[in-house]
Design a protein around this motif. Structure first.
Motif, short mmCIF file in Angstrom:
data_model
loop_
_atom_site.label_atom_id
_atom_site.label_comp_id
_atom_site.label_asym_id
_atom_site.label_seq_id
_atom_site.Cartn_x
_atom_site.Cartn_y
_atom_site.Cartn_z
N VAL A 76 48.32 53.81 -31.21
CA VAL A 76 47.85 52.99 -32.31
C VAL A 76 48.25 51.54 -32.09
CG1 VAL A 76 48.01 52.55 -34.78
CG2 VAL A 76 47.95 54.89 -33.95
N ARG A 77 47.29 50.63 -32.28
CA ARG A 77 47.58 49.20 -32.19
C ARG A 77 47.63 48.58 -33.58
NH1 ARG A 77 45.00 46.31 -27.06
NH2 ARG A 77 47.15 45.59 -26.97
N CYS A 78 46.87 49.13 -34.48
CA CYS A 78 46.91 48.73 -35.89
C CYS A 78 46.68 49.99 -36.72
CB CYS A 78 45.85 47.67 -36.19
SG CYS A 78 45.86 47.09 -37.90
N TRP A 79 47.69 50.39 -37.50
CA TRP A 79 47.66 51.67 -38.19
C TRP A 79 46.55 51.71 -39.23
CZ3 TRP A 79 49.52 55.96 -36.54
CH2 TRP A 79 49.63 57.06 -37.39
N GLU A 80 46.10 52.92 -39.56
CA GLU A 80 45.00 53.07 -40.52
C GLU A 80 45.39 52.48 -41.88
OE1 GLU A 80 45.59 57.49 -42.45
OE2 GLU A 80 44.36 57.32 -40.63
N HIS A 81 44.43 51.82 -42.49
CA HIS A 81 44.66 51.17 -43.78
C HIS A 81 43.32 50.75 -44.37
CE1 HIS A 81 44.17 47.83 -40.98
NE2 HIS A 81 43.83 47.08 -42.02
N GLY A 96 36.99 47.75 -30.60
CA GLY A 96 38.36 48.18 -30.88
C GLY A 96 38.50 48.76 -32.28
N LEU A 97 37.74 48.22 -33.22
CA LEU A 97 37.82 48.71 -34.60
C LEU A 97 37.20 50.09 -34.74
CD1 LEU A 97 38.46 48.01 -37.62
CD2 LEU A 97 36.08 47.27 -37.79
N GLU A 98 37.89 50.96 -35.45
CA GLU A 98 37.37 52.29 -35.79
C GLU A 98 37.43 52.47 -37.30
OE1 GLU A 98 38.64 54.79 -31.77
OE2 GLU A 98 39.59 55.24 -33.68
N VAL A 99 36.38 53.05 -37.88
CA VAL A 99 36.29 53.26 -39.32
C VAL A 99 36.17 54.75 -39.60
CG1 VAL A 99 34.91 52.83 -41.39
CG2 VAL A 99 35.25 51.00 -39.73
N MET A 100 36.87 55.22 -40.64
CA MET A 100 36.82 56.64 -40.98
C MET A 100 35.47 57.01 -41.58
SD MET A 100 39.13 58.87 -43.66
CE MET A 100 40.66 58.77 -42.73
N ASN A 101 34.88 58.06 -41.05
CA ASN A 101 33.69 58.66 -41.64
C ASN A 101 34.17 59.56 -42.79
OD1 ASN A 101 31.58 60.56 -42.26
ND2 ASN A 101 30.62 60.09 -40.29
N ASN A 136 36.74 51.73 -47.07
CA ASN A 136 37.00 52.68 -46.00
C ASN A 136 38.30 52.35 -45.26
OD1 ASN A 136 34.83 54.34 -46.32
ND2 ASN A 136 33.95 53.98 -44.32
N LYS A 137 38.99 53.40 -44.86
CA LYS A 137 40.17 53.21 -44.01
C LYS A 137 39.68 52.89 -42.59
CE LYS A 137 43.53 56.04 -46.49
NZ LYS A 137 44.33 54.85 -46.87
N HIS A 138 40.43 52.02 -41.92
CA HIS A 138 40.08 51.64 -40.55
C HIS A 138 41.35 51.42 -39.74
CE1 HIS A 138 40.07 48.12 -43.26
NE2 HIS A 138 40.62 47.45 -42.25
N ARG A 139 41.20 51.35 -38.42
CA ARG A 139 42.35 51.23 -37.53
C ARG A 139 41.90 50.65 -36.20
NH1 ARG A 139 43.06 57.67 -35.78
NH2 ARG A 139 41.24 57.72 -34.39
N VAL A 140 42.88 50.37 -35.34
CA VAL A 140 42.60 49.94 -33.97
C VAL A 140 43.49 50.76 -33.04
CG1 VAL A 140 42.66 48.04 -32.30
CG2 VAL A 140 42.04 47.59 -34.70
N LEU A 141 42.88 51.41 -32.04
CA LEU A 141 43.61 52.18 -31.04
C LEU A 141 43.47 51.54 -29.67
CD1 LEU A 141 42.69 55.91 -31.86
CD2 LEU A 141 44.54 54.53 -32.78
N VAL A 142 44.34 51.95 -28.75
CA VAL A 142 44.19 51.55 -27.35
C VAL A 142 42.92 52.18 -26.81
CG1 VAL A 142 45.15 51.73 -25.03
CG2 VAL A 142 46.64 51.22 -26.96
N SER A 143 42.08 51.41 -26.16
CA SER A 143 40.81 51.91 -25.64
C SER A 143 41.02 52.82 -24.43
CB SER A 143 39.91 50.74 -25.25
OG SER A 143 38.72 51.21 -24.64
N ASP A 144 40.14 53.83 -24.30
CA ASP A 144 40.14 54.68 -23.12
C ASP A 144 39.35 54.05 -21.97
OD1 ASP A 144 41.60 56.66 -24.43
OD2 ASP A 144 39.80 57.62 -25.22
N ASP A 145 38.62 52.98 -22.28
CA ASP A 145 37.78 52.30 -21.30
C ASP A 145 38.64 51.35 -20.46
OD1 ASP A 145 36.05 50.52 -19.96
OD2 ASP A 145 34.50 50.79 -21.49
#
Length: 200
Positions: A76-81, A96-101, A136-145
């Motif tokens: 996690v680079r920025c925890w869900e919030h 980088g941004l991910e949003v919860m469905n 919506n909750k969102h977060r940033v994770l380390v990319s697999d790319d």
């Protein structure tokens, strides 16, 4: 990590701040029309940008390259919030941004077209609309790319916040939440966040 000095960075940020707050006001006026409020400008007019009563802010988030770093998968680079304010306008130079469905509980990557801006609904907007619009909750994770891991990532969010003296009350449908001033509501949110962290 070497420090990088950006010439005229403060002036650049002030210019971006002005452009983004203008855009956020326009967006909130359109929302007022879409929600069929008695006064479509009410939400926008609750934001006196630049006054001592308003805590809207712009932030520059710097995420350094991660290639060849000792990181766990899914780090996690920025925890869900969710964001506390009305709306957040986000500019990012790479994914980088991910949003919860909310239907599945799974996180999904969100990107904007070139030159586009991502808009997040904030907690106050959810309050104002009696959950018609949801933060919506969102977060940033380390990319697999690996290509993305090689480069630094920068994101610039603008957080639109109502004035501290604004009475936050349900404007759409039934009154799901009791009215509260923005100052007191924000204090409650921050206190709750600290308690959650202490329990972790």
């Amino acid at each position: 990590m070497a420090e990088i000095e950006i010439p005229d960075s403060m002036e650049i940020l002030k210019e971006w701040w002005g452009r983004l707050f203008t855009l956020s006001l326009q967006f909130m006026k359109f929302m007022g029309l879409g929600l069929r409020l008695k006064d479509p400008s009410y939400i926008a007019n609750s934001h006196s940008f630049g006054s001592s009563q308003n805590e809207s802010a712009i932030r520059v988030n710097f995420y350094p390259a991660t290639l060849n770093k000792d990181l766990e998968p899914g780090q996690v680079r920025c925890w869900e919030h969710s964001d506390y304010g009305s709306v957040t306008l986000l500019i990012q130079d790479s994914p980088g941004l991910e949003v919860m469905n909310r239907s599945t509980g799974e996180y999904e990557a969100v990107t904007a077209p070139p030159g586009g801006i991502i808009v997040n609904i904030g907690d106050v907007m959810q309050f104002w609309t009696s959950d018609t619009l949801v933060a919506n909750k969102h977060r940033v994770l380390v990319s697999d790319d690996k290509h993305l891991q090689e480069a630094d990532r920068v994101s610039i969010p603008f957080f639109a916040m109502p004035d501290q003296t604004t009475l936050i009350e349900c404007l759409v449908g039934r009154s799901k939440y009791p009215p509260v001033t923005m100052h007191e509501w924000l204090k409650q949110k921050i206190d709750s966040a600290f308690k959650e962290r202490q329990l972790q």
